[in-house]
Design an enzyme around this catalytic site. Structure first.
Site, short mmCIF file in Angstrom:
data_model
loop_
_atom_site.label_atom_id
_atom_site.label_comp_id
_atom_site.label_asym_id
_atom_site.label_seq_id
_atom_site.Cartn_x
_atom_site.Cartn_y
_atom_site.Cartn_z
CG LEU A 1 -1.32 -14.57 -0.49
CD1 LEU A 1 -0.90 -14.42 -1.95
CD2 LEU A 1 -0.10 -14.34 0.42
CE1 TYR B 1 10.24 -16.32 15.77
CE2 TYR B 1 10.02 -15.41 17.99
CZ TYR B 1 9.45 -15.87 16.81
OH TYR B 1 8.08 -15.87 16.68
#
Length: 286
Positions: free
Chosen positions: A10, A156
């Site tokens: 996945l 970030y």
């Protein structure tokens, strides 16, 4: 175990960039790919790339917002039921962010952490029982910004630092129950990542006040870095290699430039080398 002879992976954030390239490369390498994205309506690029590589039948697009805990759990469970198990996960979904704290809100910082850190945690939590059952592996795409803090990337980099610390701490625990954990650190990659920052750069510079000179220098340097960026296929190759490796390392960089850059930090015991390096990004050459 995955349907047929293929194992199942996945991968999050596959509508573009590294995630798209990884999904196609993994399918070509023999994986059954559950390719997730927040908006499947943006899946045309992946579909075309998978068709061109003759692997479309092995790439299965699913809708997934990694910040939605219920949806994460449902998508993981559905994949296990549909494909007979889950052998690997690639945490790739994320969002860039440019800013500095005086010019943004704390809510902006929280939102960046939510996608880039807590999204990874949600997927990891949902996947771990199944990876434990399969003796699988968990691969998380971080960034060189998860090792070296970078100007105007405070939120970030904080999120990516958090991911690195989380995975470094999880790795020995996961190994004790048969799950291999790795992080992959790209540098500049020629993808839509920068375009998707959601920041009007000229407008930001115009309203940056006392930070405008520093931001202008930062922007010039970053533009040059992305002009020499890796391709998305070059960045995806090490991720797929980690999926296939018998004994994958914990930390992998995707290019010699990324190895050199992160190496500065990893050998910098007092922090002076990093400060000297990144300080040059926001000031004119002497």
């Amino acid at each position: 175990m995955a349907t047929g002879t293929r194992r199942t992976v996945l991968i999050t954030g596959t509508s573009s960039g590294i995630g798209l390239a990884t999904a196609v490369a993994a399918a070509r390498a023999g994986w059954n790919v559950v390719a997730t994205m927040r908006d499947p309506g943006k899946g045309d690029a992946l579909g075309k790339a998978a068709a061109a590589a003759a692997v479309a039948e092995h790439v299965h697009v699913r809708r997934l917002d990694v910040t939605d805990a219920r949806l994460v759990a449902a998508v993981v469970e559905d994949a296990v039921v549909e494909f007979g198990g889950l052998d690997a996960v690639v945490n790739n979904a994320g969002a860039g962010h440019v800013g500095t704290i005086e010019l943004e809100t704390v809510a902006d910082v929280r939102a960046t952490m939510e996608v880039n850190f807590f999204g990874v945690v949600e997927v990891t939590k949902a996947a771990m029982p199944h990876l434990r059952a399969s003796g699988g592996r968990l691969v998380t795409v971080t960034s060189v910004g998860g090792v070296v803090g970078q100007p105007f990337n405070e939120a970030y980099c904080a999120a990516k630092f958090a991911v690195e610390g989380y995975m470094e701490s999880l790795a020995p625990v996961a190994a004790a129950v048969g799950v291999t954990v790795s992080v992959v650190e790209p540098g500049a990659v020629g993808s839509e990542f920068v375009a998707n920052l959601g920041v009007d750069i000229p407008a930001y510079a115009a309203t940056a006040g006392p930070y405008r000179p520093a931001f202008t220098h930062y922007l010039d340097r970053t533009t040059q870095a992305f002009a020499a960026a890796q391709t998305i296929d070059e960045a995806a190759a090490p991720i797929v290699a980690v999926l296939a490796a018998e004994r994958p390392p914990f930390r992998v960089q995707t290019s010699p430039r990324a190895r050199e850059f992160t190496g500065v930090k990893l050998a910098d015991l007092d922090g002076s080398a990093v400060q000297s390096l990144t300080g040059g990004w926001v000031s004119a050459p002497s």
